[in-house]
Design a protein around this motif. Structure first.
Motif, mmCIF file in Angstrom:
data_model
loop_
_atom_site.group_PDB
_atom_site.id
_atom_site.type_symbol
_atom_site.label_atom_id
_atom_site.label_comp_id
_atom_site.label_asym_id
_atom_site.label_seq_id
_atom_site.Cartn_x
_atom_site.Cartn_y
_atom_site.Cartn_z
ATOM 1 N N PHE A 1 0.540 -1.031 0.023
ATOM 2 C CA PHE A 1 -0.088 0.054 0.127
ATOM 3 C C PHE A 1 0.912 1.241 0.056
ATOM 4 N N ALA A 2 2.315 1.163 0.099
ATOM 5 C CA ALA A 2 3.282 2.350 0.295
ATOM 6 C C ALA A 2 4.469 1.684 0.022
ATOM 7 N N THR A 3 5.588 2.523 -0.132
ATOM 8 C CA THR A 3 6.637 2.083 -0.542
ATOM 9 C C THR A 3 7.654 3.614 -0.153
ATOM 10 N N VAL A 4 8.904 3.145 -0.245
ATOM 11 C CA VAL A 4 9.803 4.111 0.016
ATOM 12 C C VAL A 4 11.102 3.821 -0.889
ATOM 13 N N VAL A 5 11.143 4.509 -2.094
ATOM 14 C CA VAL A 5 12.037 3.934 -2.882
ATOM 15 C C VAL A 5 13.411 5.258 -2.979
ATOM 16 N N THR A 6 14.647 4.599 -3.138
ATOM 17 C CA THR A 6 15.755 5.472 -2.923
ATOM 18 C C THR A 6 16.592 5.544 -4.310
ATOM 19 N N LYS A 7 16.180 5.013 -5.427
ATOM 20 C CA LYS A 7 16.711 5.118 -6.647
ATOM 21 C C LYS A 7 15.823 5.023 -7.951
ATOM 22 N N ASN A 8 16.296 5.567 -8.890
ATOM 23 C CA ASN A 8 15.362 5.605 -10.039
ATOM 24 C C ASN A 8 15.397 3.854 -10.449
ATOM 25 N N TYR A 9 13.928 3.415 -10.906
ATOM 26 C CA TYR A 9 13.748 2.512 -11.459
ATOM 27 C C TYR A 9 13.602 2.550 -13.236
ATOM 28 N N PRO A 10 13.889 1.389 -13.778
ATOM 29 C CA PRO A 10 13.855 1.615 -15.325
ATOM 30 C C PRO A 10 12.725 1.989 -15.579
ATOM 31 N N ASP B 1 21.221 11.398 -1.402
ATOM 32 C CA ASP B 1 19.956 11.127 -0.207
ATOM 33 C C ASP B 1 18.562 11.478 -0.859
ATOM 34 N N ALA B 2 18.325 11.486 -1.982
ATOM 35 C CA ALA B 2 17.209 11.421 -2.453
ATOM 36 C C ALA B 2 16.228 10.354 -2.585
ATOM 37 N N PHE B 3 15.044 10.418 -2.292
ATOM 38 C CA PHE B 3 14.128 9.240 -2.009
ATOM 39 C C PHE B 3 12.778 9.839 -2.242
ATOM 40 N N ARG B 4 11.702 8.886 -2.524
ATOM 41 C CA ARG B 4 10.376 9.180 -2.838
ATOM 42 C C ARG B 4 9.462 8.082 -2.034
ATOM 43 N N VAL B 5 8.321 8.712 -1.533
ATOM 44 C CA VAL B 5 7.261 7.985 -0.816
ATOM 45 C C VAL B 5 6.105 7.930 -1.963
ATOM 46 N N ASN B 6 5.600 6.528 -1.872
ATOM 47 C CA ASN B 6 4.716 6.416 -2.890
ATOM 48 C C ASN B 6 3.467 5.721 -1.913
ATOM 49 N N MET B 7 2.463 5.995 -2.370
ATOM 50 C CA MET B 7 1.100 5.623 -1.510
ATOM 51 C C MET B 7 -0.021 5.413 -2.378
ATOM 52 N N PHE B 8 -0.781 4.383 -2.251
ATOM 53 C CA PHE B 8 -2.062 4.358 -3.021
ATOM 54 C C PHE B 8 -3.142 5.104 -2.297
ATOM 55 N N HIS C 1 1.928 9.799 -8.785
ATOM 56 C CA HIS C 1 2.946 9.007 -9.080
ATOM 57 C C HIS C 1 3.440 9.084 -10.440
ATOM 58 N N PRO C 2 4.748 9.220 -10.960
ATOM 59 C CA PRO C 2 4.870 9.369 -12.371
ATOM 60 C C PRO C 2 4.834 8.221 -13.070
ATOM 61 N N VAL C 3 4.801 7.089 -12.569
ATOM 62 C CA VAL C 3 4.296 5.753 -13.393
ATOM 63 C C VAL C 3 3.004 5.179 -12.967
ATOM 64 N N TYR C 4 2.610 5.284 -11.679
ATOM 65 C CA TYR C 4 1.446 4.554 -11.342
ATOM 66 C C TYR C 4 0.257 5.713 -10.634
ATOM 67 N N GLY C 5 0.531 6.893 -11.234
ATOM 68 C CA GLY C 5 -0.622 7.518 -10.925
ATOM 69 C C GLY C 5 -1.955 7.360 -11.773
ATOM 70 N N THR C 6 -1.674 6.729 -12.759
ATOM 71 C CA THR C 6 -2.909 6.312 -13.561
ATOM 72 C C THR C 6 -3.738 5.426 -12.887
ATOM 73 N N GLY D 1 -4.065 5.476 -9.606
ATOM 74 C CA GLY D 1 -4.594 6.060 -8.145
ATOM 75 C C GLY D 1 -3.553 6.308 -7.148
ATOM 76 N N TRP D 2 -2.260 6.239 -7.418
ATOM 77 C CA TRP D 2 -0.975 6.381 -6.813
ATOM 78 C C TRP D 2 -0.613 7.828 -6.527
ATOM 79 N N LEU D 3 -0.186 8.279 -5.519
ATOM 80 C CA LEU D 3 0.338 9.493 -4.995
ATOM 81 C C LEU D 3 1.875 9.373 -4.653
ATOM 82 N N ALA D 4 2.585 10.439 -4.574
ATOM 83 C CA ALA D 4 4.016 10.341 -4.186
ATOM 84 C C ALA D 4 4.517 11.731 -3.494
#
Length: 154
Positions: free
Chosen positions: A52-61, A72-79, A112-117, A119-122
């Motif tokens: 239901f949520a993630t914390v990512v620390t790097k770019n994914y493909p 030190d960049a990271f992103r919090v992602n949540m449905f 969310h740049p990939v999963y916004g479609t 319903g995910w926010l970041a």
């Protein structure tokens, strides 16, 4: 908010299973160093649902717009679900289909740049502006995950 503050906040919610893949476990290497949160009061990783949520620390493909390759960049992602997503973005998730995400601002709630479609926010590098919103959205994502789990259990 630091990564650890976010992890501690979400992990402190009742029934949350926190997964932090590391070298040597069965997780794909790309996930090492990131954190994934599931509602799983039995402590067993669900096989039929996403976190239901993630914390990512790097770019994914295919997901470079947040520029997580900075120190030190990271992103919090949540449905968020449709209603909360619309409340924060002014658009239905489906309105973003085919729309390319632009660079993400730090300390701002975004689709969310990939999963916004779906319903995910970041929030990239949440700070004082987005601290309260991040906690609120994580709590809402937790509530949705808990409700889904309880419906399935009935």
């Amino acid at each position: 908010m630091t990564r650890q503050e976010i992890i501690d906040f979400v992990a402190g919610l009742e029934g949350v299973l926190t997964l932090a893949p590391r070298p040597g476990d069965d997780a794909p290497e790309v996930s090492w160093g990131d954190t994934f949160f599931y509602y799983a009061p039995d402590g067993v990783t669900p096989t039929n649902t996403q976190p239901f949520a993630t914390v990512v620390t790097k770019n994914y493909p295919g997901d470079e717009t947040s520029r997580l390759d900075r120190p030190d960049a990271f992103r919090v992602n949540m449905f968020a679900g449709k209603d909360v997503f619309v409340e924060w973005t002014g658009h239905a998730p489906r309105d973003l289909v085919g729309v390319e995400a632009g660079p993400s601002d730090d300390d701002t709630v975004i689709a969310h740049p990939v999963y916004g479609t779906v319903g995910w926010l970041a929030v990239v590098n949440p700070g004082p502006r987005a601290d309260g919103a991040t906690r609120q959205l994580l709590s809402a994502a937790y509530g949705l995950a808990r409700s889904r789990y309880e419906r399935r259990a009935d």
